[in-house]
Motif scaffolding. Structure first.
Motif, PDB file in Angstrom:
ATOM      1  N   ASN A 205      27.357  43.521  31.809  1.00 50.55           N
ATOM      2  CA  ASN A 205      28.034  42.751  32.848  1.00 50.55           C
ATOM      3  C   ASN A 205      28.032  41.255  32.525  1.00 50.55           C
ATOM      4  O   ASN A 205      29.035  40.557  32.733  1.00 50.55           O
ATOM      5  N   PHE A 208      30.534  40.682  29.744  1.00 54.82           N
ATOM      6  CA  PHE A 208      31.887  40.882  30.270  1.00 54.82           C
ATOM      7  C   PHE A 208      32.366  39.645  31.026  1.00 54.82           C
ATOM      8  O   PHE A 208      33.491  39.168  30.822  1.00 54.82           O
ATOM      9  N   LEU A 209      31.502  39.114  31.898  1.00 53.34           N
ATOM     10  CA  LEU A 209      31.882  37.936  32.679  1.00 53.34           C
ATOM     11  C   LEU A 209      31.939  36.681  31.817  1.00 53.34           C
ATOM     12  O   LEU A 209      32.697  35.753  32.110  1.00 53.34           O
ATOM     13  N   LEU A 215      37.991  37.808  35.638  1.00 52.49           N
ATOM     14  CA  LEU A 215      37.973  39.161  36.197  1.00 52.49           C
ATOM     15  C   LEU A 215      36.853  39.363  37.213  1.00 52.49           C
ATOM     16  O   LEU A 215      36.604  40.492  37.647  1.00 52.49           O
ATOM     17  N   ILE A 216      36.169  38.292  37.567  1.00 51.55           N
ATOM     18  CA  ILE A 216      35.051  38.434  38.508  1.00 51.55           C
ATOM     19  C   ILE A 216      35.511  38.943  39.866  1.00 51.55           C
ATOM     20  O   ILE A 216      34.790  39.689  40.544  1.00 51.55           O
ATOM     21  N   ILE A 218      37.887  41.088  40.400  1.00 56.60           N
ATOM     22  CA  ILE A 218      38.053  42.542  40.278  1.00 56.60           C
ATOM     23  C   ILE A 218      36.693  43.228  40.371  1.00 56.60           C
ATOM     24  O   ILE A 218      36.537  44.258  41.037  1.00 56.60           O
ATOM     25  N   GLU A 219      35.689  42.631  39.721  1.00 60.00           N
ATOM     26  CA  GLU A 219      34.353  43.218  39.778  1.00 60.00           C
ATOM     27  C   GLU A 219      33.804  43.198  41.203  1.00 60.00           C
ATOM     28  O   GLU A 219      33.191  44.169  41.655  1.00 60.00           O
ATOM     29  N   LEU A 220      34.007  42.100  41.912  1.00 57.26           N
ATOM     30  CA  LEU A 220      33.546  42.013  43.298  1.00 57.26           C
ATOM     31  C   LEU A 220      34.229  43.055  44.171  1.00 57.26           C
ATOM     32  O   LEU A 220      33.602  43.639  45.064  1.00 57.26           O
ATOM     33  N   ILE A 222      35.320  45.972  43.106  1.00 62.59           N
ATOM     34  CA  ILE A 222      34.715  47.257  42.730  1.00 62.59           C
ATOM     35  C   ILE A 222      33.364  47.435  43.419  1.00 62.59           C
ATOM     36  O   ILE A 222      33.056  48.508  43.963  1.00 62.59           O
ATOM     37  N   LEU A 223      32.561  46.373  43.422  1.00 64.93           N
ATOM     38  CA  LEU A 223      31.248  46.437  44.066  1.00 64.93           C
ATOM     39  C   LEU A 223      31.370  46.611  45.578  1.00 64.93           C
ATOM     40  O   LEU A 223      30.581  47.326  46.193  1.00 64.93           O
TER      41      LEU A 223
END
Length: 272
Positions: A205, A208-209, A215-216, A218-220, A222-223
């Motif tokens: 992670n 990736f960041l 893309l953070i 998108i990750e947020l 997903i979480l």
């Protein structure tokens, strides 16, 4: 104190840890058996009678939480039901655990609901090196199970009073991380693979960041979705869902940070 002539209160000016104080109290105690009740627990009326009725030298009682007491109690209750099922929150058949079985048993600890012979307890504590990052409960009960199998029973019930307030709960959750690492970060433990997966996830992670910071969001998302799904899995009603949805992210982040602290402590100890 006149109504409790056999009660002796020992006051300590400094905090040397729960495990060490239990040991000091055990050395002073006069009886054949010891029963432990922590400050944040309230035993049922027949708690001690149930231990006597079981007629076994070492018994781990049944710690439960009243989820209607607060949002913190509700969350901790539903999380423990999910993780420790079928050995939490319900009545179950008594389980006999030798050392190997206890090491692989999912519901560790229980020092705050422990009944054992005084000579057993004093014997195993002689070899324990008490430290603030050691899970005294799990280690001591593990050592007791080497003498003879311990019984995990749902009959002696004791209610745990969860902390109230955001900061006190997060502080407590964080403090459990290093203890978790010290006890479980070794090959053969039931949670060893999960700690490795956490390390792998955090490293991937981070990279990736670092490479794709845009893309953070998108990750947020997903979480956020994962939190909803997990809260639905944990919940049996709307109040359960709400408590999980609000508190689960904080608990996971805080506990993970505590685990990382524990891993750094292990690394520094290894490099010394």
């Amino acid at each position: 104190m006149s109504d409790y002539y056999s009660l002796r209160v020992i006051k300590n000016k400094t905090n040397k840890g729960q495990g060490k104080r239990r040991y000091e109290g055990a050395k002073i105690a006069k009886g054949k058996y010891l029963a432990f009740v922590d400050a944040k627990t309230r035993p049922d009326k027949d708690y001690f009678f149930q231990f006597i009725k079981l007629d076994h030298n070492t018994v781990i009682g049944n710690v439960y939480i009243d989820k209607n007491r607060s949002i913190w109690d509700r969350f901790n209750h539903i999380l423990r039901v999910f993780i420790y099922r079928p050995y939490y929150g319900v009545d179950f058949e008594d389980i006999s655990l030798d050392y190997e079985q206890y090491e692989n048993f999912k519901l560790k600890g229980g020092g705050g609901a422990l009944w054992t012979r005084k000579d057993y307890f004093l014997h195993v504590n002689k070899n324990i090196r008490f430290h603030k990052y050691i899970s005294d409960d799990s280690m001591i009960i593990g050592e007791l199970s080497k003498i003879e199998p311990v019984i995990k029973s749902s009959k002696p019930k004791i209610k745990y009073l969860n902390r109230k307030g955001f900061l006190s709960n997060m502080e407590h959750t964080f403090s459990r991380g290093p203890k978790f690492v010290v006890y479980y970060f070794r090959k053969g433990s039931i949670y060893y693979i999960y700690i490795l997966l956490l390390i792998f996830f955090l490293l991937i992670n981070f990279l990736f960041l670092l490479l794709k910071p845009k893309l953070i969001l998108i990750e947020l998302l997903i979480l956020f979705t994962a939190n909803i799904v997990m809260s639905i899995i944990l919940a049996s009603n709307f109040k359960d869902f709400l408590s999980s949805f609000l508190l689960l992210p904080f608990y996971l982040v805080t506990f993970s940070l505590g685990v990382l602290k524990g891993l750094f402590i292990r690394l520094f100890d290894y490099l010394k």
